[in-house]
Motif scaffolding. Structure first.
Motif, PDB file in Angstrom:
ATOM      1  N   ASP A 207      41.176  45.459  43.667  1.00  0.00           N
ATOM      2  CA  ASP A 207      40.525  46.218  42.614  1.00  0.00           C
ATOM      3  C   ASP A 207      39.663  45.279  41.763  1.00  0.00           C
ATOM      4  N   PRO A 208      38.341  45.507  41.711  1.00  0.00           N
ATOM      5  CA  PRO A 208      37.449  44.613  40.965  1.00  0.00           C
ATOM      6  C   PRO A 208      37.819  44.472  39.491  1.00  0.00           C
TER       7      PRO A 208
ATOM      8  N   GLY B 105      40.485  29.415  45.416  1.00  0.00           N
ATOM      9  CA  GLY B 105      41.698  28.982  46.104  1.00  0.00           C
ATOM     10  C   GLY B 105      42.941  29.769  45.720  1.00  0.00           C
ATOM     11  N   GLU B 106      42.851  30.614  44.699  1.00  0.00           N
ATOM     12  CA  GLU B 106      43.989  31.442  44.304  1.00  0.00           C
ATOM     13  C   GLU B 106      43.703  32.890  44.650  1.00  0.00           C
ATOM     14  N   THR B 107      44.775  33.645  44.829  1.00  0.00           N
ATOM     15  CA  THR B 107      44.670  35.078  45.048  1.00  0.00           C
ATOM     16  C   THR B 107      45.807  35.746  44.301  1.00  0.00           C
ATOM     17  N   ALA B 108      45.767  37.041  44.206  1.00  0.00           N
ATOM     18  CA  ALA B 108      46.828  37.804  43.550  1.00  0.00           C
ATOM     19  C   ALA B 108      47.348  38.849  44.520  1.00  0.00           C
ATOM     20  N   VAL B 109      48.646  39.098  44.439  1.00  0.00           N
ATOM     21  CA  VAL B 109      49.253  40.124  45.284  1.00  0.00           C
ATOM     22  C   VAL B 109      50.080  41.067  44.426  1.00  0.00           C
ATOM     23  N   LEU B 110      50.163  42.303  44.887  1.00  0.00           N
ATOM     24  CA  LEU B 110      51.018  43.295  44.250  1.00  0.00           C
ATOM     25  C   LEU B 110      52.342  43.330  45.005  1.00  0.00           C
TER      26      LEU B 110
ATOM     27  N   GLN C 137      39.975  40.805  35.273  1.00  0.00           N
ATOM     28  CA  GLN C 137      40.928  40.466  34.217  1.00  0.00           C
ATOM     29  C   GLN C 137      41.635  39.150  34.506  1.00  0.00           C
ATOM     30  N   LEU C 138      41.953  38.907  35.763  1.00  0.00           N
ATOM     31  CA  LEU C 138      42.701  37.711  36.146  1.00  0.00           C
ATOM     32  C   LEU C 138      41.864  36.447  36.119  1.00  0.00           C
ATOM     33  N   ARG C 139      40.581  36.580  36.397  1.00  0.00           N
ATOM     34  CA  ARG C 139      39.679  35.431  36.415  1.00  0.00           C
ATOM     35  C   ARG C 139      40.276  34.279  37.229  1.00  0.00           C
TER      36      ARG C 139
END
Length: 69
Positions: free
Chosen positions: A37-38, A49-54, A43-45
């Motif tokens: 989700d853009p 090299g980093e990613t986010a997961v749910l 928001q996470l900025r």
């Protein structure tokens, strides 16, 4: 070598979100669904090299005994 700590209790196919510990126990690896989700990504900025997961709340509640409010 990773050690499985907790998995999604509602998992039906064995490849669901999971919490792992590293062999030296200094870090955790979280397997989950990639955040695409853009708006959330903005928001996470995240740095390169980093990613986010749910992950389902149950995954962490089972392992850490957390409570949702």
């Amino acid at each position: 070598m990773l050690r499985k700590l907790s998995g999604d209790p509602d998992c039906k196919n064995g490849t669901c979100p999971t919490l792992w510990a590293t062999e030296d126990a200094d870090s955790y690896v979280v397997q989950g669904f990639v955040v695409t989700d853009p708006g959330r990504l903005a928001q996470l900025r995240l740095p390169e090299g980093e990613t986010a997961v749910l992950v389902p709340a149950k995954l962490l509640e089972v392992y850490f005994g957390a409570r949702r409010d």
